[in-house]
Design a protein around this motif. Structure first.
Motif, mmCIF file in Angstrom:
data_model
loop_
_atom_site.group_PDB
_atom_site.id
_atom_site.type_symbol
_atom_site.label_atom_id
_atom_site.label_comp_id
_atom_site.label_asym_id
_atom_site.label_seq_id
_atom_site.Cartn_x
_atom_site.Cartn_y
_atom_site.Cartn_z
ATOM 1 N N TYR A 189 0.862 -1.182 0.000
ATOM 2 C CA TYR A 189 0.000 0.000 0.000
ATOM 3 C C TYR A 189 0.898 1.232 0.000
ATOM 4 O O TYR A 189 1.946 1.243 0.656
ATOM 5 C CB TYR A 189 -0.903 0.037 1.234
ATOM 6 N N PHE A 233 -3.398 9.628 -7.546
ATOM 7 C CA PHE A 233 -3.558 8.436 -8.382
ATOM 8 C C PHE A 233 -4.803 8.622 -9.235
ATOM 9 O O PHE A 233 -5.900 8.864 -8.712
ATOM 10 C CB PHE A 233 -3.703 7.169 -7.522
ATOM 11 N N ALA A 234 -4.616 8.533 -10.565
ATOM 12 C CA ALA A 234 -5.716 8.678 -11.529
ATOM 13 C C ALA A 234 -6.476 9.977 -11.299
ATOM 14 O O ALA A 234 -7.710 10.025 -11.377
ATOM 15 C CB ALA A 234 -6.651 7.481 -11.445
ATOM 16 N N HIS A 242 -3.560 3.510 -0.339
ATOM 17 C CA HIS A 242 -4.066 2.910 -1.572
ATOM 18 C C HIS A 242 -3.312 1.626 -1.882
ATOM 19 O O HIS A 242 -2.088 1.554 -1.755
ATOM 20 C CB HIS A 242 -3.920 3.911 -2.729
ATOM 21 N N VAL A 266 -1.444 -1.014 -3.943
ATOM 22 C CA VAL A 266 -0.595 -0.951 -5.135
ATOM 23 C C VAL A 266 -0.813 -2.214 -5.952
ATOM 24 O O VAL A 266 -0.660 -3.331 -5.439
ATOM 25 C CB VAL A 266 0.886 -0.804 -4.748
ATOM 26 N N GLU A 267 -1.160 -2.049 -7.210
ATOM 27 C CA GLU A 267 -1.352 -3.167 -8.127
ATOM 28 C C GLU A 267 -0.406 -3.022 -9.310
ATOM 29 O O GLU A 267 0.239 -1.986 -9.496
ATOM 30 C CB GLU A 267 -2.810 -3.228 -8.589
ATOM 31 N N GLU A 268 -0.334 -4.084 -10.115
ATOM 32 C CA GLU A 268 0.590 -4.116 -11.242
ATOM 33 C C GLU A 268 0.338 -2.935 -12.190
ATOM 34 O O GLU A 268 -0.782 -2.701 -12.638
ATOM 35 C CB GLU A 268 0.428 -5.435 -12.001
ATOM 36 N N ASN A 314 0.480 0.310 -11.545
ATOM 37 C CA ASN A 314 -0.048 1.564 -10.999
ATOM 38 C C ASN A 314 1.003 2.682 -11.092
ATOM 39 O O ASN A 314 2.195 2.454 -10.870
ATOM 40 C CB ASN A 314 -0.462 1.384 -9.539
ATOM 41 N N TYR A 369 1.708 6.627 -9.670
ATOM 42 C CA TYR A 369 1.347 7.648 -8.693
ATOM 43 C C TYR A 369 2.203 8.897 -8.954
ATOM 44 O O TYR A 369 3.311 8.809 -9.502
ATOM 45 C CB TYR A 369 1.579 7.131 -7.264
ATOM 46 N N ARG A 395 6.241 4.668 -10.796
ATOM 47 C CA ARG A 395 5.605 3.554 -11.505
ATOM 48 C C ARG A 395 5.998 2.246 -10.807
ATOM 49 O O ARG A 395 7.179 2.014 -10.547
ATOM 50 C CB ARG A 395 6.047 3.537 -12.962
ATOM 51 N N SER A 405 5.719 -2.145 -10.406
ATOM 52 C CA SER A 405 5.535 -3.406 -11.118
ATOM 53 C C SER A 405 6.026 -4.545 -10.231
ATOM 54 O O SER A 405 6.951 -4.373 -9.423
ATOM 55 C CB SER A 405 6.309 -3.399 -12.440
#
Length: 222
Positions: A179, A191-192, A199, A201-203, A205, A207, A215, A217
């Motif tokens: 997170y 984010f977005a 938040h 963190v996903e593959e 993402n 910020y 970035r 990964s």
């Protein structure tokens, strides 16, 4: 023989027959009544005596060979070889106890049965590392808290920018997941197009800390 006057109730038709019989015989009505009662009692007594005489006496029990007369033979044990037969357990009951043992409750495993195999140990989920790409460089995030901020003394990834707080944000690992958490910065984490505080963190993402892109990964870049 002494006589006493007695009163009793009698049906009218019967009493008329008693009076008619006494008139024909020329005697008093009480003589007819006494004669009838004596005849009745005599008949009942003779009937009772004859009934007792005709009742057969109970037959004596057969005596065992060599035993005293009049007594029945002792019960003989059943089973082969004269051994007593053990009672069978009732349907649905527990097993018969082993010699010298205690009775077992229904559904209990037999003595000597092995213990059930232990359940498989829970699989240990290893935390996979997270990779951060920032300004042309890759950073490996493999710790519980990866701090990003302006001061190099307090940050794992220092960013030299006055708009970045000294401890701006951190990538935190919880239960095998990562997170990104705002540490109370002035300009926050975006984010977005939305400011986020804690938040997942996903593959892939991406910020933003002000104008700085972060970035993430899970695929190793090297």
């Amino acid at each position: 023989m002494n006589k006493t006057v007695h009163q009793f109730e009698c049906r009218d038709d019967i009493w008329k027959r008693v009076e008619a019989l006494a008139k024909r015989r020329g005697v008093a009505t009480d003589e007819i009544v006494q004669a009838a009662l004596i005849q009745l009692f005599t008949r009942k007594k003779s009937t009772a005596v004859s009934s007792d005489a005709n009742t057969p006496a109970p037959a004596p029990r057969p005596s065992p060979p060599g035993g005293p007369p009049g007594r029945g033979a002792p019960p003989r044990p059943s089973g082969a070889g004269g051994r007593p037969t053990l009672p069978r357990p009732a349907s649905g009951g527990g097993r018969l106890p082993p010699p010298g043992g205690r009775p077992q409750p229904p559904g209990a495993p037999p003595p000597g049965a092995g213990a059930p195999p232990p359940s498989a140990a829970a699989e240990v989920v290893e935390d996979r590392p997270l990779y951060l790409f920032f300004e042309g460089n890759w950073y490996t995030v493999d710790q519980e808290q990866f701090v990003i901020g302006r001061g190099s003394k307090f940050s794992d990834l220092p960013i030299k920018d006055a708009n970045i707080s000294r401890r701006h944000c951190a990538v935190v690992r919880r239960n095998g997941q990562y997170y990104i958490k705002d540490l109370g910065s002035t300009n926050g984490v975006e984010f977005a197009g939305q400011r986020v505080d804690d938040h997942l963190v996903e593959e892939g993402n991406v910020y933003y800390l002000c104008d700085h892109e972060l970035r993430f990964s899970f695929q190793a870049p090297y």
